[in-house]
Every structure is written in structure tokens, then in C-alpha cells.
Scaffold this active site. Structure first.
Site, PDB file in Angstrom:
ATOM      1  CG  LEU A 142      -4.338  -7.631   2.000  1.00  0.00           C
ATOM      2  CD1 LEU A 142      -5.661  -6.397   1.285  1.00  0.00           C
ATOM      3  CD2 LEU A 142      -3.959  -7.353   3.001  1.00  0.00           C
TER       4      LEU A 142
ATOM      5  CB  ALA B   5       0.775  -8.602   7.679  1.00  0.00           C
TER       6      ALA B   5
ATOM      7  CB  THR C 129       0.935  -9.021  -5.300  1.00  0.00           C
ATOM      8  OG1 THR C 129       1.842  -8.128  -5.157  1.00  0.00           O
ATOM      9  CG2 THR C 129       1.109  -8.526  -6.794  1.00  0.00           C
TER      10      THR C 129
ATOM     11  CE  LYS D  95      -9.020  -5.799  -7.714  1.00  0.00           C
ATOM     12  NZ  LYS D  95      -7.335  -5.537  -7.021  1.00  0.00           N
TER      13      LYS D  95
END
Length: 508
Positions: free
Chosen positions: A348, A14, A346, A78
Site C-alpha cells: 500500500l 490500488a 510496502t 498500528k
């Protein structure tokens, strides 16, 4: 009164994502200084190891090469989240579906009405997108000859959160001029208006700044402990509140699934994320529905009796969002802002979206702070509420009856009114772009289509004319042919990762 000195309290993904966004967007503003302060003794939480396609755009904007990112962060591709056992096994022969990252309908026409009436021998994802076949075949989303951040299909990443933080820190400090200070902040000072002025270190130093970004994680050192902004709980909507996380070593030649596996169980679900040398797994559950001992037992069964030897750690999940995200001259980003359980990656996503918005509309002048704060609180608050709706969708559409957990999740009292209204509408009409009234919703019609119809949501089919039926048949056949061609052409996932580490990807 210009804002010159910006401080970010807290590192991890973050803090460093925020630092990179701010430094990149403000690099042409003279005299602005960005400092990130982190306590070296606080470890990275490391739960958010899955991303969504927005991360590609973010990394590219930071000037980080995709080759460098994949090599240094043990990253894999992904393309989907594969949901297993989210429906009643007794009534569904194929009890899984893909929430793909590639938009459906590559030829642009909405084929959902045709699929609802004629095509349900296969899932919607398998019918309207070639990416489902890529995933089931274990294929990568691109070729070694594709340029960085480009592919045959849309994709995101799985990554090692600690290694990712280090890469972001290196980029921010070496390329973008962010100052890095390691120190334990024990207090902060406010002025008469209630705005922050100084941070106080363990050594009693007073550090003065003009603007503060709280990325201190669950402790929420500034936004909660100093500014007294409380968290609005969402535990009445999302019922899971605990997680057990472990890392599982894997063999160097083991195939790597190009998707996250999300397997539902009696009182929650299990994430399974494959990197090149290990799997990150976690057992998410509600302790109001099963005990900790039962959770350990069920997770141990999933891991074939290896849980005890893997040093599991417990995580308390207090699901909710701060009632104000930007207060005075302090904005919270990351876990200090709030927490939604890890379904749909959710954490990141909300961090990246929040940091990007702050950087794009950063208030250079002090007079702009109230205006930008109001806008930020409205946009990010809406993003949070709509994200919670989307996560809840997975639970309330399940027809499982094997435990009270699943029954409770279908109780209308646990379903937000905004989601109930949409679901009522979609019982009569297929979801459309026009049903989404905000461009700042992080999940759109494509996401809802994959999940809703992956979970056998019932929608009334309007009469279809012959021209549309003929068009739909033709396009579905074209999707099938393209799927076969690309699936044969694409490399296996691990093979591509190995080639990237050996040869690198082209930037031209």
C-alpha cells in the site's frame, strides 16, 4: 493536445487510491473525465492490510473522516511492527524488537552513540522513544478527545482491504466525480507509435481514452500483456516466494495489539494483523527451503491446529518490478507495477506514493508525457530499489543458523551492492540523514536505526565527551518519565476503538 479522458483499469485498493488522488488533484482542471473500469468477478487480493503513517495524510486529503474510515473498514491503530524470533534464540534473551512509527529522539539530539556505549540493557526503541511502552502495554496512540488524524504518537492503521476499497470507491464516485464502469476488458488497441488508444470490452465495445493507468494487479493487462513491458525479477535478493493466508475470527473482548506481529520461522516469517473481529494472518516462506506440506504443518502449529477449518489460500509471490513503470501513455500502479513481499507494509505504501506522484505531476498536455514519464520512472524505480534494500536488511542482519534459508540470506551474492556499502559505512559510523541521498526514499534513517539496532548491528563507538554524556542521560530520563505519564494516560486499544464507533472523533 490536452489529455481529457483518463481511464484506470482495475479497482481494489490500488485503483481506487489512484482514482481519489487523480480526482482530488485535477478537480479544478476543466473538461477532464476520470473513469475506473473493473471486472466485478475479480476479487481483491487483500494481502496489504497494514499501512504506514503516510496513509493518514492521504485519507485526510481525500476528505474522508477518520471516524468514518475506522467504522466502515474495521480499522485498528498500528504504531509499530513487532519483530519476533528474527535473531538466534540461543544468544538473545529478549528475542523481539519494535520498529516504531514515532521518530526517535523527541528532544532532537541523536542518542544512538550513548546507547551503543552505555545503554544496551534495553533496546534502542525502548530507550529513545516512549512509543515502545505504549505498544507493550496495548495502549492506543491517542485519546478520544484528540482530533481526527492527530495523536499522542504517530500511527497508521490495520484495515479490511475489501471494505477499504468500497469506502474509497464511494468517496471517489460520490464526492469527486469519478465514473465507475463494471466490465470485462479483453483487449486494447494501439496507434502507430505504440501508444494505447482504446479498450475493448467482452461485448466488443471500443472505449477511447487519452491516458491509461494499469491497476489490474498481477495480470498487468496493459503494461505487460499489451505493451510487452517485462518484469525484472528480484528473487535473487528476496528469497521468499510463497504465502498461505487465512482470516482468524476473534472474541469481541479480546485485547487488540496496536502493532503488526512479524514472527520469523525456519524459512520465512508469519504476519499477524488484528482487526476488531478477526486477525489476518499469513505464512510467508521459500519453497526452495521448505516444502508446501512443511509450510502448512508449521503454520498449523502457529494457529493451534485450526488451519484446516479456516479456508487457507495459497499466494504465489513473484518478487520483482517492471523494467519500465510508465510507458508511452500508460502507467502501472499497484501489483501491476511490481511486488515486494509483505514485510513492512510496502504494497500500500508504494501504491499510495506512486499514485500521489502521478496526480501531483499529471501531464495535462500531451507534450509533457515523455518528461513526466522519465521523472516518474526515475523516482519510483529508485523507491522500489531502496525498498528492496530495506526489506533485505531484516534478513541479512539475522544471526540465525537453524536453516539454510537464513544462511543463504547472509550470502553477499544475495545482498545488493548499495546495501552492502551502507552497512560497511555503518560499521564505523552511526547512520545519519546525510547517508540518504534522496528525499524519495520511503524508509529513512529512523527506520534503519530501529531495525539495525533492534537486530544487534555492531557499530564502532566514537569517543564521547562529558557534555554529550550528561545531555544524553538527562534526555533518556525525560523520555522514561514521559513514557510513564503517557502510558498511564492513554486508553487500551480496543476501548478507544469502541468509543470512536460510539461517539466519533472531533474534527475541531
Amino acid at each position: 493536445m490536452k489529455i481529457k479522458k483518463i481511464v484506470i483499469l482495475g479497482g481494489g485498493t490500488a485503483g481506487w487510491i489512484t482514482a481519489n488522488h487523480l480526482a482530488k488533484n485535477l478537480q479544478n482542471q476543466k473538461g477532464i473525465e476520470i473513469t475506473l473500469i473493473e471486472n466485478p468477478n475479480i476479487p481483491t487480493i487483500g494481502v496489504g492490510e497494514g499501512t504506514v503513517p503516510l496513509m493518514r495524510e492521504t485519507l485526510k486529503s481525500f476528505g474522508i473522516r477518520e471516524t468514518e474510515f475506522i467504522t466502515e473498514c474495521d480499522a485498528t491503530f498500528k504504531q509499530s511492527i513487532k519483530f519476533v524470533n528474527w535473531m538466534d534464540k540461543k544468544t538473545h534473551s529478549q528475542n523481539y524488537y519494535h520498529h516504531l512509527f514515532e521518530s526517535p529522539f523527541p528532544f532532537e539530539d541523536d542518542l544512538t552513540p550513548y546507547w551503543l556505549q552505555f545503554g544496551q540493557d534495553k533496546t534502542l526503541a525502548e530507550t529513545v522513544s516512549f512509543q515502545a511502552d505504549f505498544c507493550d502495554a496495548g495502549k492506543a496512540p491517542k485519546l478520544i478527545t484528540n482530533r481526527e488524524y492527530e495523536g499522542i504518537s504517530s500511527y497508521a492503521y490495520h484495515l479490511d482491504a475489501k471494505k477499504f476499497s468500497k469506502l474509497l470507491a464511494k468517496n471517489a464516485t460520490e464526492k469527486l466525480g469519478v465514473k465507475h464502469l463494471q466490465s470485462n476488458i479483453v483487449d486494447a488497441e494501439l496507434d502507430a507509435s505504440g501508444a494505447l488508444t482504446h479498450l475493448i470490452t467482452e461485448q466488443a465495445e471500443n472505449l477511447a481514452y487519452d491516458f491509461f493507468v494499469d491497476c489490474s494487479g498481477f495480470s498487468a493487462t496493459l503494461i505487460e500483456k499489451k505493451l510487452n513491458i517485462e518484469t525484472v525479477s528480484k528473487s535473487d535478493v528476496l528469497l521468499t516466494n510463497k504465502a498461505i493466508a487465512v482470516q482468524v475470527p476473534t472474541e469481541p473482548d479480546r485485547p487488540i495489539p496496536p502493532y503488526t506481529i512479524s514472527t520469523a520461522h525456519q524459512a520465512g516469517w508469519i504476519w499477524d494483523i488484528a482487526l476488531t473481529e478477526r486477525r489476518g494472518t499469513g505464512f510467508v516462506y521459500s519453497d526452495n527451503h521448505i516444502s508446501e506440506d512443511q509450510a502448512y504443518s508449521k503454520f498449523d502449529k502457529y494457529l493451534v491446529g485450526k488451519l484446516a477449518e479456516l479456508s487457507p489460500r495459497n499466494i504465489d509471490m513473484k518478487i520483482g518490478i517492471k523494467e519500465t513503470l510508465w510507458h508511452k501513455n500508460c502507467v502501472a500502479i499497484g501489483l501491476s507495477q511490481g511486488f515486494v513481499e509483505p514485510l513492512e507494509a510496502t504494497a500500500l505504501l508504494l501504491t499510495d506514493f506512486s499514485a500521489r506522484l502521478l496526480a501531483e505531476r499529471f501531464p495535462i498536455e500531451q507534450t509533457l508525457v515523455p518528461i513526466m514519464a522519465k521523472r516518474f520512472n526515475e523516482i519510483i524505480g529508485n523507491a522500489w530499489n531502496k525498498t528492496i534494500d530495506f526489506v533485505k536488511l531484516h534478513y541479512c542482519l539475522s544471526d540465525r543458523t537453524d536453516s539454510q534459508f537464513w544462511i543463504d540470506n547472509r550470502d553477499p551474492l544475495t545482498i545488493p551492492e548499495s546495501l552492502q556499502e551502507r552497512l560497511l559505512t555503518w560499521q564505523h559510523y552511526c547512520p545519519k540523514d546525510s547517508d540518504f541521498d534522496s528525499k524519495t526514499e520511503l524508509f529513512n534513517v529512523d527506520n534503519y536505526l530501529y531495525v539495525m539496532f533492534g537486530m544487534n548491528f555492531k557499530t564502532k563507538v566514537q569517543p564521547l565527551d562529558n557534555q554529550y554524556i550528561s545531555l544524553a542521560k538527562s534526555q533518556i530520563n525525560e523520555v522514561a518519565m514521559a513514557s510513564k505519564e503517557f502510558t498511564n494516560k492513554l486508553p487500551m486499544h480496543r476501548d478507544l476503538i469502541n468509543k470512536i464507533k460510539k461517539y466519533g472523533l472531533s474534527t475541531v
